[in-house]
Write an enzyme that holds these catalytic residues in place. Structure first.
Site: not given
Length: 230
Positions: A138-139, A169
């Site tokens: 993910c991030h 996002e």
């Protein structure tokens, strides 16, 4: 198959402010819990680190009912795991030599505190130079942005990678809040950015670099890391 004596390092964010919104962020619980239990079940020794050490912030959104899974529910009842999470070691104290692999769970926090963190960058660079896999979900793929090869090129240049997509996002309405859009930055480093449909499990491996797109990809990314270590 057990992996006795295989030692994995999980690196979590210490950042809890969601930009200037006044809201909180941190680790996305599922992205910690799902890989943690994949590694635990496989018999790995797990060390957890964060830039500041101690209790990392948990993203309050990730504790909402909609985002609970079997793994997060298991974690909620797992006092041993909670104690381990509350006592992360400081990232500056860890040495790549002591681990077989490193795994970065996401949440929005890493966009702020793991991109330019020199300890984290050094850890990733040393792991790769020692032929050890590095995984991020993910991030947390943001932690790979500034790592370089021994030749001084960006580690992810020309590599197939994924991470939280621009459309995801947008869907969580944070495109204007985050310091940068991860998909754009991965592409800016000449990575071969790949993605599946929003929220679908998707993991890609290119050599020693293993990345997952979103929370649903956490366990899959951990399983790929284990396969690489087998």
């Amino acid at each position: 198959m057990t992996h006795a004596n295989k030692h994995i390092l999980m690196v979590l964010t210490s950042h809890d402010e969601l930009g200037t919104t006044g809201k909180k962020t941190g680790v996305w619980v599922e992205e910690f819990a799902a890989p943690y239990y994949v590694f635990k079940t496989a018999g790995f020794d797990i060390t957890i680190a964060s830039p500041k050490g101690g209790q990392p912030p948990i993203d309050p959104s990730s504790e909402l009912p909609d985002f609970q899974t079997a793994d997060t529910q298991r974690f909620d009842k797992d006092e041993e795991a909670k104690v381990q999470l509350a006592n992360t070691v400081s990232l500056s104290s860890v040495n790549a030599d002591d681990f077989d692999a490193v795994f970065y769970p996401g949440g929005h926090g890493p966009l702020w505190d793991l991109v330019d963190n020199t300890d984290s960058i050094k850890l990733i660079e040393q792991c790769v130079s020692q032929q050890k896999p590095v995984a991020a979900v993910c991030h947390a793929s943001a932690a790979l942005l500034n790592a370089k090869t021994s030749l001084g090129q960006y580690l992810i240049a020309g590599k197939a990678v994924t991470g939280f997509s621009n459309s995801e996002e947008d869907a969580v309405q944070l495109s204007e809040i985050v310091p940068f859009l991860l998909e754009d930055e991965l592409i800016a480093r000449q990575a071969d950015y790949q993605k599946a449909a929003d929220w679908h499990p998707f993991t890609v491996q290119d050599g020693l670099v293993i990345t997952g797109q979103n929370p649903a990809s956490s366990a899959l990314t951990a399983e790929k890391l284990i396969a690489q270590l087998s």
